[in-house]
Design an enzyme around this catalytic site. Structure first.
Site, PDB file in Angstrom:
ATOM      1  N   ARG A  92       0.660  -1.139   0.029  1.00  0.00           N
ATOM      2  CA  ARG A  92       0.106  -0.082   0.078  1.00  0.00           C
ATOM      3  C   ARG A  92       0.861   1.197  -0.080  1.00  0.00           C
ATOM      4  NH1 ARG A  92      -3.284   3.010   4.099  1.00  0.00           N
ATOM      5  NH2 ARG A  92      -5.220   3.720   3.059  1.00  0.00           N
ATOM      6  N   ILE A 118      -7.366   7.475  -0.832  1.00  0.00           N
ATOM      7  CA  ILE A 118      -7.381   6.138  -0.708  1.00  0.00           C
ATOM      8  C   ILE A 118      -8.016   5.676   0.318  1.00  0.00           C
ATOM      9  CG2 ILE A 118      -4.909   6.348   0.396  1.00  0.00           C
ATOM     10  CD1 ILE A 118      -4.400   3.660  -1.053  1.00  0.00           C
ATOM     11  N   SER A 119      -8.958   4.630   0.104  1.00  0.00           N
ATOM     12  CA  SER A 119      -9.933   4.141   1.081  1.00  0.00           C
ATOM     13  C   SER A 119      -9.214   3.548   2.222  1.00  0.00           C
ATOM     14  CB  SER A 119     -11.008   3.220   0.705  1.00  0.00           C
ATOM     15  OG  SER A 119     -11.776   3.938  -0.266  1.00  0.00           O
ATOM     16  N   LYS A 120      -9.615   3.179   3.364  1.00  0.00           N
ATOM     17  CA  LYS A 120      -9.020   2.733   4.676  1.00  0.00           C
ATOM     18  C   LYS A 120      -8.845   1.052   4.265  1.00  0.00           C
ATOM     19  CE  LYS A 120     -11.474   5.154   8.124  1.00  0.00           C
ATOM     20  NZ  LYS A 120     -12.328   4.947   9.408  1.00  0.00           N
TER      21      LYS A 120
END
Length: 274
Positions: A92, A118-120
């Site tokens: 990530r 950017i999503s969790k």
């Protein structure tokens, strides 16, 4: 069997063919000539120079860092082994800005530019687990609405036989292409276009997943979903302004079945390109 669609001229793929890879290769430098006497004196009276301090984010490519994130996801209730495996494989930190790299494996959303995030990891893994729905095999062809920085698309590529990911913002489309190039994912195709209309040439899809929430799911997505397929998307709900919840939509031979799950927060779904 449906013939695989031909790609339009605007389609970019993450596979960079015939491009020499020079990243990380040492550059040859001329050797310094040292006489035996000088070398002996040097080794006798000098200690080796200390190693330079590691740069910020050093060690983020360690599998131990990703494994700790995966353990936290499992502790949050994610049980799909394929999802956990994919989350532990994709790095990530390669998809966030260098100033934020030390936060890459925290369960938090991070800005990626142009007002997007950017999503969790917890949200990504939850949506992917819902999309897979306990299927022991890989998903078939999947459409992702909202490529963003490309992180979720990379994870999806490990869970599906083929992934089409569409992004409406040219700046993010280009960023995702750059972020994904080193992975050389032959089954992942990046599209620049209006996600609200989907990508009919790739339909029908076994799964559709969206990273932006609107008032309702566009009919084009439902039309492009295969019978037996599943769609996961945030949708605006009644109550507080801008409140959203995860929608699970299953397309069955008898029709469409929908379920609203937990509250989430995604960027608004918009039409057009920019």
């Amino acid at each position: 069997m449906k013939q695989r669609p031909s790609f339009p001229a605007r389609l970019d793929t993450t596979l960079a063919k015939n491009r020499p890879n020079t990243v990380g290769k040492p550059v040859a430098t001329p050797a310094k000539t040292v006489t035996p006497t000088a070398a002996a004196a040097s080794s006798a009276h000098k200690r080796p120079a200390p190693l330079p301090a590691p740069p910020p984010g050093h060690g983020m490519d360690s599998s131990a860092v990703r494994n700790r994130m995966v353990q936290k996801l499992a502790g949050q209730g994610i049980t799909d082994a394929q999802v956990l495996g994919a989350m532990g494989t994709i790095e990530r930190h390669r998809f966030v800005d260098s100033a934020l790299v030390n936060q890459a494996y925290e369960d938090t959303s991070l800005p990626i530019g142009l007002g997007q995030t950017i999503s969790k990891p917890g949200v990504v893994s939850r949506m992917l687990e819902l999309l897979r729905n306990g299927n022991p095999a890989k998903l078939g062809r999947v459409l992702e609405i909202g490529t963003g920085c490309g992180y979720q698309a990379a994870v999806l590529s490990l869970l599906a036989t083929e992934v089409y990911s569409i992004e409406r913002l040219r700046g993010l489309h280009d960023k995702a292409r750059d972020n994904l190039r080193h992975l050389r994912l032959a089954n992942l195709h990046l599209l620049f276009g209006d996600g609200m209309v989907g990508y009919a040439k790739g339909a029908p899809y076994a799964g559709i997943i969206a990273a932006a929430g609107g008032e309702a799911v566009p009919q084009a997505w439902v039309d492009q979903l295969a019978v037996g397929g599943r769609l996961i998307a945030p949708v605006v709900t009644a109550g507080a302004p801008g409140a959203q919840a995860l929608l699970v939509l299953d397309k069955t031979p008898q029709g469409v079945r929908q379920s609203l799950l937990e509250a989430v927060h995604f960027v608004p779904l918009k039409s057009g390109v920019a």
